[in-house]
Design a protein around this motif. Structure first.
Motif, short mmCIF file in Angstrom:
data_model
loop_
_atom_site.label_atom_id
_atom_site.label_comp_id
_atom_site.label_asym_id
_atom_site.label_seq_id
_atom_site.Cartn_x
_atom_site.Cartn_y
_atom_site.Cartn_z
N CYS A 72 0.79 -1.24 0.00
CA CYS A 72 0.00 0.00 0.00
C CYS A 72 0.83 1.30 0.00
O CYS A 72 0.53 2.21 -0.77
CB CYS A 72 -0.98 0.02 1.15
SG CYS A 72 -1.95 -1.49 1.27
N PRO A 73 1.86 1.40 0.82
CA PRO A 73 2.59 2.67 0.85
C PRO A 73 3.23 3.04 -0.49
O PRO A 73 3.48 4.22 -0.73
CB PRO A 73 3.66 2.45 1.91
CG PRO A 73 3.17 1.31 2.73
CD PRO A 73 2.36 0.46 1.81
N ILE A 74 3.52 2.04 -1.32
CA ILE A 74 4.16 2.36 -2.61
C ILE A 74 3.27 1.98 -3.78
O ILE A 74 3.73 1.90 -4.91
CB ILE A 74 5.52 1.66 -2.76
CG1 ILE A 74 5.38 0.15 -2.47
CG2 ILE A 74 6.56 2.29 -1.86
CD1 ILE A 74 6.37 -0.71 -3.20
N CYS A 75 2.00 1.75 -3.51
CA CYS A 75 1.10 1.28 -4.57
C CYS A 75 0.18 2.41 -5.01
O CYS A 75 -0.47 3.04 -4.18
CB CYS A 75 0.28 0.09 -4.08
SG CYS A 75 -0.93 -0.49 -5.27
N ASP A 76 0.12 2.65 -6.31
CA ASP A 76 -0.71 3.72 -6.84
C ASP A 76 -2.20 3.49 -6.61
O ASP A 76 -2.98 4.43 -6.66
CB ASP A 76 -0.48 3.87 -8.35
CG ASP A 76 0.78 4.64 -8.62
OD1 ASP A 76 0.78 5.84 -8.37
OD2 ASP A 76 1.78 4.02 -9.04
N GLN A 77 -2.58 2.23 -6.41
CA GLN A 77 -4.00 1.93 -6.25
C GLN A 77 -4.50 2.37 -4.88
O GLN A 77 -5.69 2.56 -4.69
CB GLN A 77 -4.23 0.43 -6.45
CG GLN A 77 -5.69 0.02 -6.55
CD GLN A 77 -6.24 0.23 -7.95
OE1 GLN A 77 -5.54 0.71 -8.83
NE2 GLN A 77 -7.49 -0.10 -8.16
N ALA A 78 -3.59 2.51 -3.93
CA ALA A 78 -3.99 2.84 -2.56
C ALA A 78 -4.93 4.04 -2.58
O ALA A 78 -4.68 5.02 -3.25
CB ALA A 78 -2.76 3.14 -1.73
N LEU B 258 -9.48 -3.97 -2.36
CA LEU B 258 -9.00 -4.79 -1.25
C LEU B 258 -8.96 -3.95 0.04
O LEU B 258 -9.41 -4.38 1.10
CB LEU B 258 -7.61 -5.32 -1.60
CG LEU B 258 -7.16 -6.69 -1.12
CD1 LEU B 258 -8.22 -7.76 -1.26
CD2 LEU B 258 -5.91 -7.11 -1.87
N GLN B 259 -8.45 -2.74 -0.08
CA GLN B 259 -8.42 -1.84 1.08
C GLN B 259 -9.84 -1.48 1.53
O GLN B 259 -10.16 -1.54 2.72
CB GLN B 259 -7.71 -0.53 0.72
CG GLN B 259 -6.21 -0.63 0.57
CD GLN B 259 -5.60 0.75 0.30
OE1 GLN B 259 -6.21 1.61 -0.32
NE2 GLN B 259 -4.38 0.96 0.78
N ASN B 260 -10.66 -1.12 0.55
CA ASN B 260 -12.01 -0.67 0.90
C ASN B 260 -12.80 -1.76 1.61
O ASN B 260 -13.44 -1.53 2.62
CB ASN B 260 -12.76 -0.22 -0.35
CG ASN B 260 -12.13 1.01 -0.95
OD1 ASN B 260 -11.34 1.70 -0.29
ND2 ASN B 260 -12.46 1.30 -2.20
N TYR B 261 -12.72 -2.99 1.05
CA TYR B 261 -13.47 -4.07 1.68
C TYR B 261 -12.88 -4.43 3.03
O TYR B 261 -13.58 -4.85 3.93
CB TYR B 261 -13.50 -5.30 0.77
CG TYR B 261 -14.52 -5.18 -0.34
CD1 TYR B 261 -15.86 -4.90 -0.06
CD2 TYR B 261 -14.15 -5.35 -1.67
CE1 TYR B 261 -16.79 -4.80 -1.08
CE2 TYR B 261 -15.08 -5.24 -2.69
CZ TYR B 261 -16.40 -4.97 -2.39
OH TYR B 261 -17.32 -4.87 -3.39
N TYR B 262 -11.58 -4.26 3.16
CA TYR B 262 -10.97 -4.56 4.45
C TYR B 262 -11.59 -3.67 5.53
O TYR B 262 -11.88 -4.11 6.64
CB TYR B 262 -9.45 -4.39 4.41
CG TYR B 262 -8.80 -4.90 5.67
CD1 TYR B 262 -8.73 -6.27 5.91
CD2 TYR B 262 -8.29 -4.02 6.63
CE1 TYR B 262 -8.17 -6.75 7.07
CE2 TYR B 262 -7.72 -4.51 7.80
CZ TYR B 262 -7.66 -5.88 8.01
OH TYR B 262 -7.10 -6.35 9.17
N MET B 263 -11.79 -2.41 5.17
CA MET B 263 -12.39 -1.49 6.14
C MET B 263 -13.84 -1.89 6.44
O MET B 263 -14.32 -1.77 7.56
CB MET B 263 -12.35 -0.05 5.63
CG MET B 263 -10.95 0.49 5.37
SD MET B 263 -9.74 0.07 6.64
CE MET B 263 -10.33 1.13 7.98
N LYS B 264 -14.53 -2.40 5.40
CA LYS B 264 -15.95 -2.73 5.58
C LYS B 264 -16.17 -4.08 6.25
O LYS B 264 -16.98 -4.21 7.15
CB LYS B 264 -16.65 -2.77 4.22
CG LYS B 264 -17.16 -1.43 3.74
CD LYS B 264 -18.16 -1.66 2.61
CE LYS B 264 -17.92 -0.65 1.51
NZ LYS B 264 -18.50 -1.01 0.23
#
Ligand SMILES: Cc1cc2nc3c(=O)[nH]c(=O)nc-3n(C[C@H](O)[C@H](O)[C@H](O)COP(=O)(O)O)c2cc1C
Ligand code: SF4
Ligand code: SF4
Ligand code: SF4
Ligand code: FES
Lengths: 493, 437
Positions: A101-107, A112-118
């Motif tokens: 995530c820290p070096i990924c443009d998709q962040a 994957l991030q969004n669903y992780y929060m949900k």
């Protein structure tokens, strides 16, 4: 009646066309079912196993993306059993994910991030060494592929099979060694490649054009229309508003126009919007002057001229509103309509179509422009490679609405050369355009991103542009300049 | 290939000889021998007697025959799912035989592949297929040669071709060789492979009986299922039902592996006592070792402890009631001196290698289960790891495209649950290693 079915989702009734799936019904009911592999523009793969829901009467949970909605069906997406299944489906997606995530443009826009929060499980249990796979692969001119970030949803594979029909991509090997990639000796080279970066739910495909340039949370999107060709795809245009810098376009779903996609040519339509490629102030014989002075010069030049000594040269890259304003202003100032010419690029093959979206008519508003001319009862002469009709008219003053997207006019320099042989020539254009330096007067105009107004696509679909604040505060739209012309001419009387 | 042991205690081995009738007969693979034993008379009965497709299906339904590929689905009912009427349909024989411990289909080809060919012709007639394939595992060199030979003979004898036995029924048959992937034994994975695609199971619906090979209605049957059909047509459904139990009709080939005195492929009536099979027919465990556990139906079947199999009979319902399954009939015997942690690691290695990788829970889960079990085996485990294995396995069940994931989860749940104490030994190893260090 029989071609509709009514079911209930979390006790809420919803009616959908027969043949719809549960996930489609849920969308209609406003219930979000987590999903990775399903994409409304592609066939159903059913592989991520994330979208599981409870259907009353079925012993096992079912995937919402491939289960047909039936009359009276009772679907539940909120029970503990369903939630637990979602948590674990996500967990399985994450155990070998590199968490770049820290070096990924998709962040910031990563599913994957969004669903992780949900729906995340929040307690990782995987303590073993992750599976390692190739990273930062060059898969073509436009994209970089990180196979480790890939969650193997197969969306990209289906896109290449079904939309571009190039079948460039495959999932190689099996089990947890399964890896996304291009077939040997093949690269992704077609005019729709950036869609892969869009549909990839994670940062496996990233756009070379956007990599490491800007964090997505600094970007604000504007709903507008691509000016790249006469298809007029609905798009979102992304700007870092504090920098006034545009970074990218993405397609906006429009079933009537472009479905889910847009072409790579259209993706470049942000490049000409930024200050570095723009003419900042009017140039009278090479000297910078104010907009007011520029329009005063135009008014003076037009004063006393017979209408047939004034030529208006149009390109189909302006809004309906701009055509109406310019024609009306000239009619009132000159007491009659000027001579109107339509400038098309010499190389244009306006009937070309690539079978997906991109059209040979590289002007977004040919249809709208022709409609406006018709309403004004004007018959225009087309200039396409041959500029003699314009020279023959021997205009004392020529007003040119130059193409905003210069790349759509490969023979622009040649045309401008011809225009420079005429008497006073006023060039309304947003670009720096070297060849136009020879002209009498150049006046910078607003781009599609800075104005409101209407484009009518090849098929007669009218869409509205949405204005962002202009990059240069002094630069006006064509309609505003011609409004100034009317006012100045009147006050002089 | 080991030959069936005929030294039964008191029983007449011939009582059970349906599929293994040609066992011990010289030159058993030849067409003449097959015909001498009634070969192709079932096909003749159907074609000359102008039996309807419905009649054939009804006999198979009445016989109670269930698929021998693992799932035990009623064969006649499956054939009945194929849409009636015109249009291309396909019959495919599943000769992938990839289930660890299973070698019964190969045994049929070794005895006489014409059983399979005649059975296929009957099935093809019943569903209206003019083309069929035998999908064979590519490394079965001998079986490929035997099947090829039999197909050639059948063409020459007029059993295959545009006009089978002059009846007007047309049927062509081809062999197709797989490249040796367990998942290509799953019927839709097999179809993908046959279509020239990556061998991956397909999403259902649609089901193959409606939309299978090349999008056309397709029936996939196991070798053993098809090979027994001629006998059923010749002798009638009732004769077949004399064997077995109410829900598990007929006989079945059982393959035993592990340290037993007389391992091999045995034809037994369903419902046969498991311990009698191990101790009487197979002569018990070598060196009088104690039995620790049995995997009753191939690697996919959850393991049963010695206590659990004490009164076990070998049929679909009894194994299911014990939480396992009859599967392919591959009985794997585990003696007292084999570590269940090793068994687990071995099975997880297999499933990790063979998952096709489409479905996330299966792809990721199988790899994770192997890493955890291997970790324990290497002395890196800690108390609770065996429960974690069982937990993760539980989350892989009932959530995927095919049942491979459930199969992988089976032993990963049953072994930690039933043999938790064996894991403790490995955890101790770790602490003592650390103690020394
Ligand atoms: C992972 C997996 C592997 C399988 N392998 C085989 C096999 O090698 N041979 C076989 O006949 N059936 C195999 N099956 C079962 C087939 O999917 C299918 O049920 C069977 O071929 C149907 O034939 P039947 O109705 O005659 O049993 C397998 C199933 C799974 C899930
Ligand atoms: S690269 Fe992206 S779109 Fe393609 S399979 Fe992987 S995650 Fe899906
Ligand atoms: S098809 Fe035309 S309108 Fe659509 S994105 Fe491409 S250039 Fe723009
Ligand atoms: S369950 Fe496993 S083997 Fe079966 S389709 Fe899914 S990933 Fe492939
Ligand atoms: S969205 Fe349904 S299985 Fe992936």
């Amino acid at each position: 009646m029989s071609n509709q079915v009514t079911l209930s989702i979390n006790n809420q009734p919803v009616t959908v066309p027969a043949g719809s799936t549960i996930i489609e019904a849920a969308q209609k009911a406003g219930v979000s079912v987590p999903h990775f592999c399903w994409h409304p523009g592609l066939s159903i793969a059913g592989v991520c196993r994330f979208c599981m829901v409870k259907v009353e009467g079925m012993p096992k949970l079912q995937i919402a993306c491939n289960t047909p909605a039936t009359e009276g069906m009772k679907v539940d997406t909120l029970s503990d059993e369903v939630k637990e299944t979602h948590k674990w489906a996500l967990e399985f997606h994450l155990i070998n994910h590199p968490l770049d995530c820290p070096i990924c443009d998709q962040a910031g826009e990563c599913e994957l991030q969004n669903y992780y929060m949900k729906v995340g499980k929040y307690q990782a249990q995987m303590e073993d060494q992750k599976v390692l796979k190739p990273k930062a692969l060059d898969v073509g001119d436009t994209l970089v592929l990180d196979t480790e970030r890939c969650i193997l949803c197969s969306r990209c594979v289906r896109f290449e099979d079904e939309v571009t029909k190039t079948s460039t991509l495959g999932i190689f090997n099996r089990g947890d060694q399964a890896t996304i990639g291009t077939y040997p000796e093949r690269k992704i080279k077609h005019n729709y490649s950036y869609n892969l970066a869009d549909i990839c739910p994670v940062g496996a495909f990233t756009a070379k054009d956007f990599r490491f340039k800007c964090r997505v949370w600094f970007l604000k999107e504007t709903k507008t229309v691509c000016p790249g060709c006469s298809t007029g795809c609905s798009v979102n245009l992304f700007q870092n508003s504090s920098q006034r810098e545009y970074y990218r376009l993405k397609p906006r779903h429009n079933a009537e126009v472009n479905g889910h996609w847009m072409c790579d040519t259209g993706r470049t339509m942000y490049e000409h919007l930024n200050a570095s490629s723009r003419l900042a102030s009017p140039q009278l014989e090479g000297q910078s002057i104010s907009s007011a002075a520029a329009m005063q010069a135009v008014t003076d030049a037009a004063k006393g001229l017979a209408a047939d000594k004034v030529a208006l040269v149009l390109t189909a890259q302006f809004t309906n509103e701009e055509y109406v304003a310019s024609l009306s202003a000239l009619k009132s100032v000159l007491k009659s309509a000027p001579k109107v010419f339509i400038w098309r690029d010499e190389s244009e093959k306006s009937d070309d179509f690539d079978g997906i979206l991109f059209r040979g008519d590289r002007n977004p508003n040919t249809r709208g422009m022709m409609d406006v001319l018709k309403e004004h009862g004007i018959t225009a002469t087309v200039l396409k490679g041959d500029y003699a009709p314009l020279a023959a008219a021997a205009p004392e003053l020529t007003l040119i609405l130059a193409p905003e997207v210069e790349s759509a006019y490969p023979n622009l320099a040649k045309a401008v050369g011809r225009f420079s042989e005429l008497k006073k020539t006023v060039y309304f254009g947003n670009a720096l355009t070297d060849s136009a330096k020879k002209l009498w007067l150049r006046i910078p105009v607003k781009t599609f991103a800075e104005k409101s107004g209407t484009f009518v696509n090849f098929n007669g679909v009218a869409q509205k542009l949405k204005a962002n604040p202009a990059v240069f505060a002094n630069v006006k739209g064509v309609d505003e300049y011609f409004g100034d012309l009317s006012r100045l001419a009147q006050s002089a009387v | 290939m080991p030959v069936m042991n005929s030294a039964y205690n008191g029983r007449q081995p011939n009582d059970f000889k349906i599929l293994t009738e040609l066992e011990g007969v010289p030159n058993s693979r030849s067409l003449e021998v097959y015909k001498k034993h009634g070969g192709y008379s079932a096909l003749e009965k159907i074609l000359k007697g102008k039996m309807s497709q419905e009649e054939v299906i009804n006999i198979v339904k009445a016989s109670g025959l269930r698929g021998r590929g693992g799932a035990g689905f009623p064969t006649g009912m499956k054939w009945g799912f194929v849409p009636k009427g015109e249009g291309e349909k396909y019959l495919i024989t599943n000769f992938d035989e990839g289930e660890p411990g299973t070698y019964k289909d190969r045994y049929i080809a070794e005895l006489n592949a014409h059983m399979l060919i005649e059975g296929k012709l009957i099935a093809a007639y019943a569903i209206g297929a003019s083309k069929s394939y035998i999908y064979l595992r590519g490394e079965f060199y001998d079986e490929i040669a035997w099947c090829e030979q039999a197909v050639k003979e059948a063409y020459a004898a007029g059993y295959l071709g545009d006009n089978v036995m002059g009846s007007g029924f047309k049927h062509h048959m081809d062999l197709y060789l797989g490249a040796g992937a367990y998942i290509c034994g799953e019927e839709t994975g097999l179809i993908s492979s046959l279509e020239g695609k990556k061998g991956q199971p397909k999403l259902k619906p649609p089901f193959p009986a409606v939309k299978g090979y090349l999008g056309k209605p397709t029936i996939v049957n196991n070798v053993e299922t098809l090979a027994v059909v001629p006998w059923i047509i010749r002798n009638g459904a009732d004769a077949y039902k004399k064997f077995g139990t109410e829900k598990s009709a007929g006989t079945k080939l059982f393959n035993i592996s592990g340290p037993v005195v007389r391992p091999g492929c045995y034809e037994l009536p369903l419902g046969y006592p498991l311990k009698r099979f191990i101790y009487e027919d197979c002569g018990g465990l070598i060196g009088g070792k104690k039995l620790k556990a049995v995997i009753p139906g191939g690697a996919s079947a959850p393991v049963l402890t010695a206590a659990e199999v004490e009164n076990m009979t070998m049929d679909y319902e009894a194994f299911a009631a014990a939480g396992s399954m009859l599967g392919s009939g591959a009985v794997i015997v585990i003696p007292e001196d084999v570590s269940m942690v090793e068994v687990l690691e071995n099975l997880m290695h297999f499933f990790k290698d063979e998952s096709c990788g489409q479905c996330t829970p299966c792809r990721e889960g199988t790899g994770w289960l192997l890493k955890m079990s291997r970790g324990i085996l290497n002395g890196e485990g800690q108390l609770g790891d065996e429960q974690k294995i069982a937990e993760v396995a539980g989350k892989m069940m009932g959530r995927t495209i095919c049942t491979f994931s459930d199969a992988a989860a089976g032993p990963a749940r049953s072994i930690p649950q039933k043999f938790a104490h064996e894991f403790l030994e490995y955890y101790k190893k770790k602490s003592s290693a650390h103690g020394q260090g």
